[in-house]
Scaffold this motif. Structure first.
Motif, PDB file in Angstrom:
ATOM      1  N   PRO A  21     125.260  26.967  33.237  1.00 39.60           N
ATOM      2  CA  PRO A  21     124.498  27.602  34.322  1.00 39.60           C
ATOM      3  C   PRO A  21     125.118  28.950  34.691  1.00 39.60           C
ATOM      4  O   PRO A  21     126.329  29.106  34.669  1.00 39.60           O
ATOM      5  CB  PRO A  21     124.613  26.607  35.478  1.00 39.60           C
ATOM      6  N   LYS A  23     124.530  30.390  37.672  1.00 43.21           N
ATOM      7  CA  LYS A  23     124.829  30.417  39.100  1.00 43.21           C
ATOM      8  C   LYS A  23     124.944  29.001  39.641  1.00 43.21           C
ATOM      9  O   LYS A  23     124.445  28.052  39.052  1.00 43.21           O
ATOM     10  CB  LYS A  23     123.812  31.226  39.879  1.00 43.21           C
ATOM     11  N   THR A  24     125.630  28.894  40.752  1.00 45.70           N
ATOM     12  CA  THR A  24     125.862  27.586  41.372  1.00 45.70           C
ATOM     13  C   THR A  24     124.612  27.134  42.117  1.00 45.70           C
ATOM     14  O   THR A  24     123.653  27.901  42.276  1.00 45.70           O
ATOM     15  CB  THR A  24     127.043  27.652  42.359  1.00 45.70           C
ATOM     16  N   ALA A  25     124.637  25.901  42.607  1.00 46.45           N
ATOM     17  CA  ALA A  25     123.510  25.365  43.379  1.00 46.45           C
ATOM     18  C   ALA A  25     123.281  26.175  44.651  1.00 46.45           C
ATOM     19  O   ALA A  25     122.158  26.262  45.147  1.00 46.45           O
ATOM     20  CB  ALA A  25     123.760  23.901  43.714  1.00 46.45           C
ATOM     21  N   ALA A  26     124.336  26.780  45.182  1.00 45.99           N
ATOM     22  CA  ALA A  26     124.226  27.599  46.392  1.00 45.99           C
ATOM     23  C   ALA A  26     123.729  29.008  46.091  1.00 45.99           C
ATOM     24  O   ALA A  26     123.511  29.796  46.999  1.00 45.99           O
ATOM     25  CB  ALA A  26     125.575  27.665  47.089  1.00 45.99           C
ATOM     26  N   GLY A  27     123.570  29.342  44.809  1.00 42.89           N
ATOM     27  CA  GLY A  27     123.055  30.651  44.434  1.00 42.89           C
ATOM     28  C   GLY A  27     124.107  31.688  44.126  1.00 42.89           C
ATOM     29  O   GLY A  27     123.789  32.859  43.943  1.00 42.89           O
ATOM     30  N   SER A  35     131.318  30.934  32.358  1.00 43.10           N
ATOM     31  CA  SER A  35     130.211  30.048  32.027  1.00 43.10           C
ATOM     32  C   SER A  35     130.103  29.789  30.521  1.00 43.10           C
ATOM     33  O   SER A  35     129.134  29.220  30.062  1.00 43.10           O
ATOM     34  CB  SER A  35     128.896  30.637  32.545  1.00 43.10           C
TER      35      SER A  35
END
Length: 98
Positions: A21, A23-27, A35
């Motif tokens: 991914p 970016k993280t789940a928080a954006g 990565s």
């Protein structure tokens, strides 16, 4: 699936690299270097190589396994809009399990 059109020969393994991914789940955007994963999913395997007596030595890997890949090597193959890599069985570093 476009990958089913290519059947590897001898002891070669067709792998689709796992994309990390960005970016993280928080954006939060992750740097490209953090990565980078050297793993992939086996899409197809060849029948295996032949020994000196002409007996077939089957490939130890199976379709669907997650494998650890070397940082460099393999042959890049583009089928349709997807990118795959062909590796010899002995170039695969190992299998990853949960």
């Amino acid at each position: 699936m476009a990958a089913k059109r290519l059947i590897p020969t001898l002891n070669r393994v067709l792998v689709e690299k796992i994309v990390a991914p960005s970016k993280t789940a928080a954006g939060i955007l992750l740097p490209e270097k953090s990565s980078k994963l050297n793993s992939g999913k086996v899409v197809a395997v060849g029948p295996g190589s032949l020994d000196d007596a002409g007996n077939r030595i089957p490939v130890a890997l199976k379709e669907g396994e997650t494998v650890l890949l070397p940082e460099f090597g393999g042959t890049q193959v583009k089928l349709g809009d997807k990118e795959f890599h062909l590796f010899r069985e002995e170039d695969i570093l190992g299998t990853l399990h949960d």
